[in-house]
Motif scaffolding. Structure first.
Motif, mmCIF file in Angstrom:
data_model
loop_
_atom_site.group_PDB
_atom_site.id
_atom_site.type_symbol
_atom_site.label_atom_id
_atom_site.label_comp_id
_atom_site.label_asym_id
_atom_site.label_seq_id
_atom_site.Cartn_x
_atom_site.Cartn_y
_atom_site.Cartn_z
ATOM 1 N N VAL A 257 20.724 -50.856 -6.415
ATOM 2 C CA VAL A 257 20.320 -49.667 -5.646
ATOM 3 C C VAL A 257 21.094 -49.611 -4.321
ATOM 4 N N GLY A 258 21.537 -48.421 -3.942
ATOM 5 C CA GLY A 258 22.240 -48.228 -2.674
ATOM 6 C C GLY A 258 21.316 -48.502 -1.500
ATOM 7 N N ILE A 259 21.789 -49.327 -0.564
ATOM 8 C CA ILE A 259 20.975 -49.628 0.627
ATOM 9 C C ILE A 259 21.789 -49.335 1.890
ATOM 10 N N ASN A 260 22.619 -48.302 1.816
ATOM 11 C CA ASN A 260 23.401 -47.861 2.972
ATOM 12 C C ASN A 260 22.485 -47.798 4.202
ATOM 13 N N PRO A 261 22.923 -48.401 5.331
ATOM 14 C CA PRO A 261 22.049 -48.434 6.521
ATOM 15 C C PRO A 261 21.627 -47.047 7.013
ATOM 16 N N THR A 262 22.393 -46.009 6.689
ATOM 17 C CA THR A 262 22.005 -44.661 7.124
ATOM 18 C C THR A 262 20.996 -44.027 6.162
ATOM 19 N N ARG A 263 20.593 -44.772 5.142
ATOM 20 C CA ARG A 263 19.677 -44.230 4.137
ATOM 21 C C ARG A 263 18.435 -45.085 3.928
ATOM 22 N N ARG A 264 18.405 -46.309 4.490
ATOM 23 C CA ARG A 264 17.393 -47.256 4.020
ATOM 24 C C ARG A 264 16.085 -47.226 4.814
ATOM 25 N N GLY A 265 15.865 -46.146 5.538
ATOM 26 C CA GLY A 265 14.648 -46.032 6.338
ATOM 27 C C GLY A 265 13.382 -46.232 5.528
ATOM 28 N N VAL A 266 13.374 -45.768 4.282
ATOM 29 C CA VAL A 266 12.154 -45.885 3.471
ATOM 30 C C VAL A 266 11.758 -47.347 3.287
ATOM 31 N N ILE A 267 12.747 -48.217 3.125
ATOM 32 C CA ILE A 267 12.440 -49.641 2.941
ATOM 33 C C ILE A 267 11.834 -50.187 4.237
ATOM 34 N N ASP A 268 12.489 -49.867 5.341
ATOM 35 C CA ASP A 268 12.043 -50.426 6.628
ATOM 36 C C ASP A 268 10.648 -49.911 7.008
ATOM 37 N N ASP A 315 14.672 -37.874 3.014
ATOM 38 C CA ASP A 315 14.285 -37.371 1.688
ATOM 39 C C ASP A 315 13.102 -38.125 1.084
ATOM 40 N N GLU A 316 12.679 -39.193 1.736
ATOM 41 C CA GLU A 316 11.663 -40.057 1.126
ATOM 42 C C GLU A 316 10.254 -39.801 1.651
ATOM 43 N N PHE A 317 10.083 -38.815 2.526
ATOM 44 C CA PHE A 317 8.743 -38.625 3.099
ATOM 45 C C PHE A 317 7.678 -38.220 2.081
ATOM 46 N N PRO A 318 7.996 -37.423 1.066
ATOM 47 C CA PRO A 318 6.921 -37.166 0.085
ATOM 48 C C PRO A 318 6.349 -38.477 -0.484
ATOM 49 N N ALA A 319 7.222 -39.428 -0.815
ATOM 50 C CA ALA A 319 6.738 -40.719 -1.344
ATOM 51 C C ALA A 319 6.030 -41.519 -0.239
ATOM 52 N N ILE A 320 6.601 -41.507 0.966
ATOM 53 C CA ILE A 320 5.989 -42.265 2.072
ATOM 54 C C ILE A 320 4.594 -41.712 2.382
#
Ligand code: S3P
Length: 440
Positions: A257-268, A315-320
């Motif tokens: 899975v891509g974990i580009n630092p500009t995209r990985r906010g959902v993990i953090d 893009d991950e706020f619906p899941a968050i």
């Protein structure tokens, strides 16, 4: 209309290979199309959005063929695109329309970019304005909406531009137009946004300078074919990450899975809430960081989310939000007004659906406060409208893992814009989901 039916409860387990990254797939098609020579793209996302981009370039004379798992692109070079015979239909895809408006502004022919009802409501003035400043000639509809008529053969001039919002789509649009402009085009970002365009332009041999928040590109550069290995999409993985976190007795592995630092906010953000998410074998794949992700069930606590974090998880706020509804305590999101102009108004639509499930939600212009129902409490059943928004449908599908009654979700056809095969993959992993076509 496709409707999802979800039985309550269940767990997610096993290895789940989510499809390729949507943002990277769009860019791989666009850049390989205007490069010299043959590029091979593996892991290309065959979703409605990315196929809309592919078909648009096919209509401009670019040949795409399959070779096993690879998409082979015979690039026509920077100035080799042909005038399309008809309007380019970009369906539901904001990325296609905003990035391509930059590319089309630099061509010697006219083009017309059209989209579906949702895309025709979304703001395009944000790209028309900088492109016009560069010398482009673009006519939109009332209020800066699509369809966009783009007149070719304009002499574009490099500009110094600071977008009003941190947006990878605006930044990428201006940089792509900058390839066709005289002189240097500079974009200074007001915040961090995903950097796939910059990474991939470099991979295709374009010099692009990065100093503090400013990117500079010199016009007239050519692109050389390159091979792209598209990582699995973290935005798609996010639904399973949330699902495995909120469901009991779950353990999933998400490879590559891509974990580009500009995209990985959902993990953090989820880790800050208490999620058990571990990254293994972190590596670089064709210029993009990827990892295998392991997620186990965990109890969550509400958190405050705001500032720079927002764009990194945009893009991950619906899941968050679904995770927040299962947390102990309150989650407050601020500074996220951009959510109102995504495929749907994600603040309003998520608030409505969560309330239907029995969750207490307070809405603000730029965010949401969600009173988590805590570890023990389950959601009620509901029939939810996702307003043709793929990510809303998939987020509420995961909520069923913590419901005590069935959930039905209407208007799920749009799931194919980013995640073809979602239902089958989710069912194999343990979500009790069925989809059926219903007449409206
Ligand atoms: C995207 C950028 C983001 C994101 C969208 C994809 C991209 O939009 O929401 O789904 O591929 O560049 P903004 O750049 O407008 O925030």
């Amino acid at each position: 209309m496709r409707r999802f039916y979800l039985q309550p409860g269940g767990a997610l387990n096993g290895e789940i290979s989510v499809p390729g990254d949507k943002s990277v797939s769009h860019r791989a098609v666009m850049l390989s199309a205007i490069a010299h020579g043959r590029s091979r793209i593996t892991g290309f996302l065959e979703s409605a959005d990315c196929l809309a981009t592919l078909h648009a370039f096919e209509a401009m004379g670019v040949s795409f063929t399959r070779d096993g798992a690879a998409l082979v692109v015979d690039g026509v070079g920077r100035d080799g695109l042909q005038a399309p015979a008809t309007a380019l239909d970009l369906g539901n895809s904001g990325t296609s329309m905003r990035l391509m408006s930059g590319l089309m502004a630099g061509q010697r022919f006219d083009s017309r970019l059209v989209g579906d009802a949702s895309l025709s409501r979304r703001p395009m003035a944000r790209v028309i304005e900088p492109l016009t400043r560069m010398g482009a000639h673009i006519e939109g509809q009332e209020g800066g909406r699509a369809p966009l008529s783009i007149h070719g053969s304009q002499r574009l001039q490099g500009i110094d531009y600071t977008p009003p919002v941190a947006s990878a789509q605006i930044k990428s649009c201006v940089l792509l137009a900058g390839l066709y402009a005289q002189g240097i085009t500079r974009v200074t970002e007001p915040g961090i946004s995903r950097d796939h365009t910059e990474r991939m332009l470099s991979a295709f041999g374009v010099r692009i300078e990065h100093e503090a928040r400013t990117l500079s590109i010199t016009g007239g550069q050519t692109l050389e074919a390159a091979d792209v290995a598209v990582p699995a999409d973290l935005s798609s993985a996010a639904f399973f990450i949330v699902g495995a976190t909120i469901a009991q007795s779950s353990e999933i592995v998400l490879p590559g899975v891509g974990i580009n630092p500009t995209r990985r906010g959902v993990i953090d953000i989820l880790v800050r809430m208490g999620a058990d998410i571990r990254l293994y074998d972190e590596r670089i794949q064709a210029g993009e960081p990827v990892a295998d992700i392991v997620v186990r069930s965990a109890a969550l606590t509400g958190v405050d989310i705001g500032g720079a974090e927002v764009e990194l998880a945009i893009d991950e706020f619906p899941a968050i939000f679904v995770a927040a509804a299962c947390a102990e305590g309150t989650t407050r999101l601020t500074g996220a007004a951009e959510l109102r102009v995504k495929e749907s108004d994600r603040i309003a639509v998520m608030a409505d659906g969560l309330r239907q499930l029995g969750v207490e939600v307070e809405v603000a212009d730029d965010g949401l406060t969600i009173v988590g129902r805590g570890a023990a409490t389950a959601f009620g059943g509901a029939r939810i409208a996702c307003h043709d928004d793929h990510r809303i449908a998939m987020a509420f599908a995961m909520a069923a893992l913590r419901a005590h009654a069935p959930i039905e979700i209407d208007d799920c056809d749009f799931v194919d814009t980013s995640f073809p095969g979602f239902v089958d993959l989710a069912a194999v992993a343990g979500l009790q989901i069925q989809a059926s076509e219903v007449s409206v």
